[in-house]
Design a protein around this motif. Structure first.
Motif, mmCIF file in Angstrom:
data_model
loop_
_atom_site.group_PDB
_atom_site.id
_atom_site.type_symbol
_atom_site.label_atom_id
_atom_site.label_comp_id
_atom_site.label_asym_id
_atom_site.label_seq_id
_atom_site.Cartn_x
_atom_site.Cartn_y
_atom_site.Cartn_z
ATOM 1 N N PRO A 261 56.064 24.602 41.305
ATOM 2 C CA PRO A 261 54.807 24.070 40.290
ATOM 3 C C PRO A 261 54.562 24.732 38.732
ATOM 4 O O PRO A 261 54.639 26.370 38.636
ATOM 5 N N HIS A 262 55.053 24.530 37.818
ATOM 6 C CA HIS A 262 54.482 25.951 36.613
ATOM 7 C C HIS A 262 52.757 25.145 36.725
ATOM 8 O O HIS A 262 52.407 23.709 36.651
ATOM 9 N N PRO A 263 51.771 25.837 36.656
ATOM 10 C CA PRO A 263 50.055 24.922 36.824
ATOM 11 C C PRO A 263 50.067 25.089 35.339
ATOM 12 O O PRO A 263 48.927 24.409 35.416
ATOM 13 N N GLY A 264 50.557 25.977 33.954
ATOM 14 C CA GLY A 264 49.772 25.344 32.899
ATOM 15 C C GLY A 264 49.466 24.242 32.921
ATOM 16 O O GLY A 264 48.582 23.857 31.999
ATOM 17 N N PRO A 314 36.776 17.005 44.812
ATOM 18 C CA PRO A 314 36.589 17.797 43.822
ATOM 19 C C PRO A 314 36.141 18.744 44.066
ATOM 20 O O PRO A 314 36.279 19.857 43.641
ATOM 21 N N SER A 315 35.047 19.188 44.967
ATOM 22 C CA SER A 315 34.355 19.867 45.437
ATOM 23 C C SER A 315 35.535 20.808 46.285
ATOM 24 O O SER A 315 34.909 22.231 46.279
ATOM 25 N N GLU A 316 36.726 20.500 46.761
ATOM 26 C CA GLU A 316 37.939 21.816 47.185
ATOM 27 C C GLU A 316 38.593 22.371 45.461
ATOM 28 O O GLU A 316 39.247 23.187 46.126
ATOM 29 N N ILE A 317 37.957 22.128 44.428
ATOM 30 C CA ILE A 317 38.987 22.373 43.601
ATOM 31 C C ILE A 317 38.091 23.830 43.172
ATOM 32 O O ILE A 317 36.896 23.443 42.723
ATOM 33 N N PRO A 318 38.558 24.786 43.047
ATOM 34 C CA PRO A 318 38.132 26.302 42.552
ATOM 35 C C PRO A 318 37.621 26.455 41.446
ATOM 36 O O PRO A 318 38.733 25.731 40.747
ATOM 37 N N ALA A 319 37.059 27.418 40.505
ATOM 38 C CA ALA A 319 36.643 27.207 39.647
ATOM 39 C C ALA A 319 37.382 28.586 38.904
ATOM 40 O O ALA A 319 37.926 28.203 37.808
ATOM 41 N N ASP A 320 38.174 29.252 38.891
ATOM 42 C CA ASP A 320 38.849 30.815 39.478
ATOM 43 C C ASP A 320 40.288 30.309 38.470
ATOM 44 O O ASP A 320 40.631 29.268 39.582
ATOM 45 N N GLU A 325 45.762 28.449 40.678
ATOM 46 C CA GLU A 325 46.917 28.333 41.059
ATOM 47 C C GLU A 325 47.581 28.375 42.457
ATOM 48 O O GLU A 325 48.470 27.669 42.793
ATOM 49 N N ALA A 326 46.420 28.600 43.259
ATOM 50 C CA ALA A 326 47.155 28.827 44.866
ATOM 51 C C ALA A 326 46.552 27.452 45.085
ATOM 52 O O ALA A 326 47.710 26.918 46.323
ATOM 53 N N TRP A 327 45.620 26.884 44.638
ATOM 54 C CA TRP A 327 45.100 25.314 44.710
ATOM 55 C C TRP A 327 46.470 24.212 45.376
ATOM 56 O O TRP A 327 46.453 23.581 45.845
ATOM 57 N N LEU A 328 46.807 24.362 43.910
ATOM 58 C CA LEU A 328 48.032 23.737 43.568
ATOM 59 C C LEU A 328 48.816 24.454 44.431
ATOM 60 O O LEU A 328 49.833 23.037 44.741
ATOM 61 N N TYR A 329 49.216 24.739 44.751
ATOM 62 C CA TYR A 329 50.497 25.690 45.601
ATOM 63 C C TYR A 329 50.641 24.860 47.046
ATOM 64 O O TYR A 329 51.129 24.065 47.712
ATOM 65 N N THR A 330 49.353 24.414 47.226
ATOM 66 C CA THR A 330 48.410 24.383 48.946
ATOM 67 C C THR A 330 49.179 22.706 48.491
ATOM 68 O O THR A 330 49.412 22.413 49.431
#
Length: 363
Positions: A261-264, A314-320, A325-330
């Protein structure tokens, strides 16, 4: 003439030539279509043996022409109703245009289901319980022709949401899509090489649409950017390695059913609307329909399209940003795993046709 003109005519050409031309062509087609409808009703039915590809294609092409022309006429009437365009950006106008979109898609899918023998199932989706009164960001897998229509139809007619979507500028060649989506929250994006100076790119357009969402809005994003094909997937993985993202490239190689995925756009939407609920959507049933030749070979497609949705906690979405990007790949790994476990059954005949097609491509 500029390359942009050849890629997409100016607005005045699309409104004064293409839109009336579609309506005129539909009236020329109408007498023939009426007789063809009788023939199709009598010949092409679920009980009839044989594929009847030509009849189905002719009927669907004629139906889409009439459908497109009818939409143009209705949209012209709405333009007159809303003060000859002076109130076309009002809230009332937006409601009326979404109502037209609901009706037109309902009619289109009624016909497509019947002619192509499609079954569409939506699993584990209760947006009223998940995000009542809150905007949603719908992050979707992209594979097969028309999957965006399937998802938008589900949002409009099943969940009573008002979708906003970023599309390729060349889709404005279709008069109904051009007129309708330029009157409701949507954005048409041109490639960088033909984009007007100062025009927003895809990421900026997504962020702008996200900021406009109200409590019933649904921003639809396809992070893969295009239908997943083996060649595109290989090029995307190679680009990740060239850019120094070896870890993401390795993860992408382990996901055979999706493209990296393109994360932008996803991250821009989340940053613009941190209050929005993120819904991740996967689907199966259209994987083997990447090209026009694939669609022709499969007619009638006899597919069961299954959509599966998950709510991102929402609690699992990182701030950085890098961690996001790594979260989206997960999430994409989860999508790939679900697709792998829900692959549609392939008949022996279909498998033989696919093997022959792969052999031809290899030569």
């Amino acid at each position: 003439m500029s390359a942009r003109w050849w890629r997409l005519p100016p607005v005045w050409v699309r409104r004064a030539v293409l839109a009336p031309g579609i309506v005129l062509l539909a009236f020329v087609w109408l007498p023939f279509a009426a007789w063809l409808a009788v023939a199709v009703a009598a010949i092409v039915s679920f009980a009839l043996p044989g594929r009847m590809r030509v009849t189905r294609v002719i009927w669907l092409a004629g139906f889409y022409l009439l459908w497109d022309a009818a939409a143009v006429v209705v949209l012209a009437a709405l333009w007159v109703w809303h003060g000859f365009g002076f109130r076309i950006r009002s809230e009332a106008s937006e409601r009326h245009h979404y109502a037209v979109a609901r009706t037109m898609l309902r009619l289109l899918f009624f016909q497509v289901r019947w002619t192509l023998r499609l079954e569409i199932e939506v699993q584990d989706a209760d947006l009223d319980a998940i995000a009542q009164g809150r905007p949603i960001i719908v992050v979707c897998r992209h594979a097969g022709p028309g999957d965006s229509f399937v998802i938008v139809d589900a949002l409009l007619n099943r969940f009573s949401r008002e979708p906003a979507i970023v599309l390729k500028d060349t889709l404005q060649w279709d008069p109904a899509i051009d007129i309708l989506l330029n009157r409701i929250p949507s954005r048409f994006i041109s490639p960088r090489g033909v984009r007007r100076p100062g025009a927003p790119g895809g990421t900026e357009a997504v962020a702008g649409l996200a900021r406009e969402l109200d409590g019933s809005g649904a921003l639809v994003i396809f992070p893969e950017g295009a239908n997943a094909t083996p060649r595109r997937r290989e090029r995307r993985i190679a680009a990740l390695r060239e850019a120094g993202h070896a870890e993401l490239a390795d993860r992408a190689e382990a996901m055979p059913h999706v493209m990296p995925p393109h994360p932008g756009g996803v991250l821009a939407a989340m940053e613009a609307r941190p209050d929005a609920v993120v819904i991740v959507v996967a689907h199966t049933g259209l994987e083997r329909l990447s090209t026009v030749a694939d669609v022709w070979r499969e007619l009638p497609v006899d597919k069961r399209i299954v959509l599966k949705g998950w709510t991102a906690d929402p609690s699992e979405i990182p701030a950085d940003r890098e961690e996001r990007e790594a979260w989206l790949y997960t999430w994409w790994e989860r999508v790939d795993g679900w697709i792998d476990a829900h692959q549609p059954e392939v008949s022996g005949v279909a498998r033989a046709r696919e093997s022959a097609a792969e052999a031809r491509r290899a030569r």
